[in-house]
Write an enzyme that holds these catalytic residues in place. Structure first.
Site, PDB file in Angstrom:
ATOM      1  CE1 TYR A  17      -3.237  -2.973   0.782  1.00  0.00           C
ATOM      2  CE2 TYR A  17      -1.840  -3.389   2.687  1.00  0.00           C
ATOM      3  CZ  TYR A  17      -2.837  -3.783   1.832  1.00  0.00           C
ATOM      4  OH  TYR A  17      -3.441  -4.998   2.015  1.00  0.00           O
ATOM      5  CE1 TYR A 145      -7.402  -6.776   3.239  1.00  0.00           C
ATOM      6  CE2 TYR A 145      -6.598  -8.740   4.349  1.00  0.00           C
ATOM      7  CZ  TYR A 145      -6.482  -7.799   3.342  1.00  0.00           C
ATOM      8  OH  TYR A 145      -5.452  -7.886   2.439  1.00  0.00           O
ATOM      9  CG  ASP A 246     -10.260 -15.245   6.425  1.00  0.00           C
ATOM     10  OD1 ASP A 246      -9.238 -15.756   6.918  1.00  0.00           O
ATOM     11  OD2 ASP A 246     -10.234 -14.280   5.631  1.00  0.00           O
ATOM     12  CE  LYS A 275      -2.610 -12.124   8.509  1.00  0.00           C
ATOM     13  NZ  LYS A 275      -1.636 -11.155   8.073  1.00  0.00           N
TER      14      LYS A 275
HETATM   15  N1  PMP Z   1      -7.858 -13.036   5.561  1.00  0.00           N
HETATM   16  C1  PMP Z   1      -7.556 -12.434   6.724  1.00  0.00           C
HETATM   17  C2  PMP Z   1      -8.529 -12.509   7.861  1.00  0.00           C
HETATM   18  C3  PMP Z   1      -6.358 -11.735   6.862  1.00  0.00           C
HETATM   19  O1  PMP Z   1      -6.072 -11.115   8.006  1.00  0.00           O
HETATM   20  C4  PMP Z   1      -5.452 -11.713   5.761  1.00  0.00           C
HETATM   21  C5  PMP Z   1      -4.134 -10.965   5.842  1.00  0.00           C
HETATM   22  N2  PMP Z   1      -4.086  -9.878   6.684  1.00  0.00           N
HETATM   23  C6  PMP Z   1      -5.810 -12.367   4.583  1.00  0.00           C
HETATM   24  C7  PMP Z   1      -7.026 -13.024   4.509  1.00  0.00           C
HETATM   25  C8  PMP Z   1      -4.901 -12.366   3.385  1.00  0.00           C
HETATM   26  O2  PMP Z   1      -3.748 -13.088   3.654  1.00  0.00           O
HETATM   27  P1  PMP Z   1      -2.412 -12.843   2.776  1.00  0.00           P
HETATM   28  O3  PMP Z   1      -1.951 -11.461   3.109  1.00  0.00           O
HETATM   29  O4  PMP Z   1      -1.474 -13.910   3.263  1.00  0.00           O
HETATM   30  O5  PMP Z   1      -2.785 -13.003   1.354  1.00  0.00           O
END
Ligand code: PMP
Length: 428
Positions: A17, A145, A246, A275
C-alpha cells in the site's frame, strides 16, 4: 540520511500500500532473533506486530530453523500434481488433529488471499454440483478483510476496502451490518434480527457466507460475540449456505483458543488458515473442508477441484509448519496468551479515560487502542522506533499482537513504550 539499501529500495521496490514517490522510508532489518528486530544501524526493536501476526514463536527459532534446513537437505520443492511427500502428509495429519472436528480434507496453497480464492471457488463448485446454480453470490458482514486478490476483495469491507477503486469490476456481494455484540458483552437482538432479515430475503441466492470468526482483523480489529456465529451457522445450515471461516489472522492460538471459531464450538464447512501456520517462516496457507463438501464436488462434473498452484504443498513450508504445530502441541501457548491478555488489559485499560481514545479492547494476545482520529504514520512511526519498539498502526487503530514467547519484562517494555508514545502523540 538514507543508507544505500534504502536508496535503491525507494527507487525500485514497491512496498505494501505504498507510493512509488516516497512516504515513510522503510527501516532496514539486518537480523531478527526472539522478539527483536535488529536494524541496519544496530538498534534493536521489540516486535509488537509478530510481522503482521504470523511470527508467533519469535524469530530464528532453533526448532523451526532445523526443520526447514533438514527438509532443504532432502528436497526443497517438487510439483504436487501426481506426486506427494511425507512433509505434506505429516502436516495434514497434524492439522486434522487440531482443527474443529468434521474438517477432513486439506487443500494447500500459497497465501491467505489464495486460500480465500480457493474457498470461494470450492463453495461455487459445491453449489453447482448440487444443481443450485442460482447460488452465485457470497454474503459477509461489514468491517471484514479477506485478502487483496480479486474475489477476496469483493468480500472485504466496501468502504475501508478497495471497492471504489475497482468499481463495476468487482463481483457484487451481500453485506450485513457488522455484528454489534461485543465479545465481552451480551448478544444484541438487532444482530439476530439482521441475520433473520437477510436469510429470509436472500437465503436461496447465496453460495456461502464468509466471515472472520470472533476477530475482524485488518477491517477494524473488532471482537464480537460467539453467539453471533452460532446463530449464523444455524441459519446457514437451514438455508443450504456454506459457512466459510477465515481463520487466517486468528488461527493457532492468537485469541486464546486453537481457532477463534472454537469460542463458538462450531465447525465451519470450509476454513482458511495461513499466517502463523508456518510460524511466520514462509508464505503458506490451506483451505480445509468437510467430507460433505469434498464428496459433493468430486461426485459431479467435472469431478475435480479446479485449482492447482505451482508451489502447492511446498515441502519446506510443510516441514516448518509441522514443526510449528509441534511447538504448539504441548499447549504452553495457552498460558503465554493468557499472560499477554492479562498484561495488555492492565496496561491499556487506563487509556480509555483519554479524550483521544474511543475504545480499548483486549482478546487473547491482541490489544487494541482505537483513537478518534486516524494516526499520522509519518509522525508516529519514528516515535515508536525511537522508543525501541516496532508498532504499525492503521487508520485509527494502534494495536499490539506480540509473539507468544515474549517475556514479562519485554512485554512491559513494549506496553510502556506504546503508552508513552501515544501520550506524547495525543498530547495527553
Ligand atoms: N484473511 C484475513 C482474515 C487476513 O487477516 C489476511 C491478511 N491480513 C488475509 C485473509 C490475506 O492473507 P495474505 O496477506 O497472506 O494473502
Amino acid at each position: 540520511m538514507a543508507s544505500a539499501i534504502q536508496q535503491f529500495d525507494s527507487e525500485h521496490i514497491w512496498h505494501p500500500y505504498a507510493s512509488a514517490h516516497g512516504g515513510v522510508t522503510p527501516y532496514v532489518v539486518s537480523d531478527a532473533e526472539g522478539v527483536y528486530l535488529t536494524l541496519e544501524d544496530g538498534r534493536k526493536l521489540i516486535d509488537g506486530m509478530s510481522s503482521w501476526w504470523c511470527v508467533i514463536h519469535g524469530y530464528k527459532h532453533p526448532v523451526l530453523n532445523a526443520a526447514i534446513q533438514e527438509q532443504c537437505e532432502c528436497f526443497a520443492h517438487v510439483m504436487f500434481g501426481g506426486l506427494t511427500h511425507e512433509p505434506a502428509v505429516q502436516l495434514a495429519r497434524d492439522l486434522l488433529d487440531v482443527v474443529p472436528q468434521g474438517l477432513a480434507r486439506v487443500f494447500f496453497c500459497d497465501s491467505g488471499s489464495v486460500s480465500v480464492e480457493v474457498a470461494m471457488k470450492m463453495a461455487l463448485q459445491y453449489q453447482q454440483a448440487r444443481g443450485e446454480t442460482q447460488r452465485v453470490q457470497f454474503a459477509t458482514v461489514l468491517g471484514g478483510y479477506h485478502g487483496d486478490t480479486w474475489h477476496p476483495m469483493s468480500v472485504c469491507d466496501p468502504h475501508t476496502g478497495m471497492h471504489s477503486l475497482y468499481q463495476g469490476r468487482l463481483a457484487a456481494q451481500h453485506f450485513l451490518p457488522r455484528p454489534q455484540s461485543r465479545f465481552d458483552g451480551e448478544l444484541c437482538a438487532d444482530d439476530v434480527k439482521a441475520l433473520d432479515g437477510f436469510f429470509a430475503a436472500h437465503g436461496d441466492e447465496v453460495a456461502a457466507f464468509i466471515i472472520e470468526p470472533i476477530v475482524q482483523g485488518a477491517g477494524g480489529m473488532w471482537f464480537y460475540h460467539p453467539d453471533y456465529l452460532r446463530h449464523l451457522a444455524e441459519r446457514c445450515r437451514k438455508h443450504g449456505i456454506l459457512l466459510i471461516a477465515d481463520e487466517i489472522a486468528t488461527g493457532f492460538g492468537r485469541t486464546g483458543e486453537w481457532f477463534a471459531i472454537n469460542h463458538a464450538v462450531i465447525t465451519p464447512d470450509i476454513m482458511c488458515i495461513g499466517k502463523a501456520l508456518t510460524g511466520g517462516y514462509v508464505s503458506f496457507a490451506a483451505t480445509l473442508c468437510t467430507d460433505a463438501v469434498a464428496d459433493t464436488i468430486s461426485a459431479a462434473e467435472p469431478g475435480v477441484m479446479m485449482h492447482g498452484p505451482t508451489f502447492m504443498g511446498n515441502p519446506l513450508a510443510c516441514a516448518v509448519a509441522s514443526a510449528s504445530l509441534g511447538l504448539l502441541r504441548n499447549e504452553a501457548w495457552r498460558e503465554q496468551v493468557a499472560a499477554i491478555a492479562a498484561h495488555l488489559q492492565a496496561a491499556l485499560s487506563p487509556l480509555k479515560d483519554w479524550d483521544a481514545v474511543a475504545d480499548v479492547r483486549v482478546l487473547g494476545a491482541i490489544g487494541v487502542v482505537e483513537l478518534h482520529e486516524a494516526v499520522d504514520m509519518a509522525v508516529i512511526t519514528p516515535m515508536f522506533v525511537e522508543a525501541g519498539v516496532w508498532v504499525r498502526p492503521f487508520g485509527k487503530l494502534v494495536y499490539l499482537m506480540p509473539p507468544f514467547v515474549i517475556s514479562a519484562a519485554e512485554l512491559q517494555q513494549l506496553s510502556d513504550a506504546l503508552v508513552a508514545v501515544l501520550k506524547a502523540y495525543c498530547d495527553v
